[in-house]
Write an enzyme that holds these catalytic residues in place. Sequence first.
Site, mmCIF file in Angstrom:
data_model
loop_
_atom_site.group_PDB
_atom_site.id
_atom_site.type_symbol
_atom_site.label_atom_id
_atom_site.label_comp_id
_atom_site.label_asym_id
_atom_site.label_seq_id
_atom_site.Cartn_x
_atom_site.Cartn_y
_atom_site.Cartn_z
ATOM 1 N N GLU A 10 -31.593 -19.237 16.325
ATOM 2 C CA GLU A 10 -31.531 -17.772 16.237
ATOM 3 C C GLU A 10 -32.787 -17.152 16.850
ATOM 4 O O GLU A 10 -33.515 -16.398 16.192
ATOM 5 C CB GLU A 10 -31.313 -17.313 14.786
ATOM 6 N N GLU A 48 -23.387 -22.423 13.169
ATOM 7 C CA GLU A 48 -23.387 -21.994 11.764
ATOM 8 C C GLU A 48 -22.179 -21.103 11.572
ATOM 9 O O GLU A 48 -21.996 -20.144 12.325
ATOM 10 C CB GLU A 48 -24.673 -21.229 11.416
#
Length: 527
Positions: free
Chosen positions: A215, A333
């Site tokens: 991220e 994810e």
Amino acid sequence: MFPTNTTRRSFVRNALLTTSALTLPDFSAAQRRDLPDVAPSATQEILVRSDVDIATIRPELHGHFAEHLGSCIYGGLWVGHGSPIPNTNGFRNDAIEYLKALGIPVLRWPGGCFADDYHWRDGIGPAKDRPHTVNTNWGNVIEDNSFGTHEFMELCHMIGAHPYLAGNVGSASPQEMRDWVEYCNFPAGSTLSDMRVRNGAREPFAVKYWGVGNESWGCGGNMRPSYYGELYRRYSTYLRNFGSTRLFLIASGPSGDDIRWTRELLDVCANHMPAGLSMHYYEGGPAGASHFTPQQATDQFNIFHRVESAIQHQREVIDGYANGSRTALILDEWGVWDAIDKHDEETRGKLWQQSTMRSAIAAGLGLNLFNRQADKLYMCNIAQIMNVLQSLLLTDGPEGKVTVRTTTYHAFMLFKEHRGNTSVVTRNSDSSQQAVSVSASRSTSQGLLVSLVNPSPTQTVTARCTLAGWTGTRATGSILHSENLNDFNSFEQPDKLHPVAFSPRVESGKLIAELPPLSMATIKVEA
Ligand code: AHR
């Protein structure tokens, strides 16, 4: 490298348009996302094109993720040597047994956000000498580093998972990550590899999957895509094959369907394409996990149509670059992220979340769409494996002696037999958002497997499946179901919900399955 090509994708598309045995409208996910929210019909006509292949269902589409967060590692998988909780070398026995039974194809570690504040050298050598650091991402708790690289590799070995290490780009350096690769993968003779041998691992860990940051648009450094792209190029230059294991580097991809991130990143990396691009897509929930209303459940289920569209969309964008089709799309994810209960967080660990019948349906919707998009996906990792978000296993916090297999665990179990099979084209003629979700696969050992998920909280559905290209005579399977969307496996009743035998009819070559509200089934159709 990535077993997909545009030719096969267009073949599947064309096969749908031109060779369909039934005249059914094309309800691709891209179209479904804008559909009105109408009630599903009680009888739904489903087409299973056992003769039109999509791709092999890679076992990695059933991958997992373990982060130093709450009681996922500490008090969850890892209770440490000398714990009163039954363990082997510090690993919780019942958890290991359950994960072995399910089969864990790949396990990503140590984060998540934690990865970009983790320094691997803190987690090697004698545990008593390891530094105590602060886990700033997840509550400023003390991280004693007793679970480090060697413990993670031992866990992977115990459960048969391929290790996937997420490297620190946000707060470390190319050298630090490069050294981790050498430590793990160089056979022997260098200072770092000899250190690994002294720390107990004579053989290299042979780690193939390496995440270059996590991220990076958020907790991994709040970077802009072009800046991250430059960093990716720099890091990947030094992340070399230090042994016989060929590295598979995974760049930090978009949040959801953020096309801008993907384009600006790949513009910078166009002549330096990563082996994999990771995308994160959580399905948020407005209520505490065991307090959903039927409408809230339906709203959450509908997000899966958007996930499917996002996968198609991102794939198209990546394919648009020269050699783009070689870059694997990884849903790194995913899972339901409900409103987290404060009391649960305080007593059981950060992001501890119950898994209910509604969560199982959500898992089934995800696993079905991965089968349908098997030609576009390389790996998918649910968040997370234990005690965090949509877990497979739950304990009553770090002290909890009992490990519960959640409804999500059972959902994965229902899909296990699809692994390695050839996914085939399916279509439901009911276009409502809450229509039965379907996927199917074929193999010589399994025959034809059909998975059906009825997400409607109220409607029983008769699914009438035409099996094009398959002569079915007998069907057997398992079904997971509860009428109460908030039902879950508790510590008092750990086996309340689990799949039970299911025998749908086969009539005139059609598979006919009665699916109660909120149910999911995998059915084997024998020829
Ligand atoms: O899974 C929990 C967190 O969600 C991860 O650490 C992060 O990558 C994501 O935002």
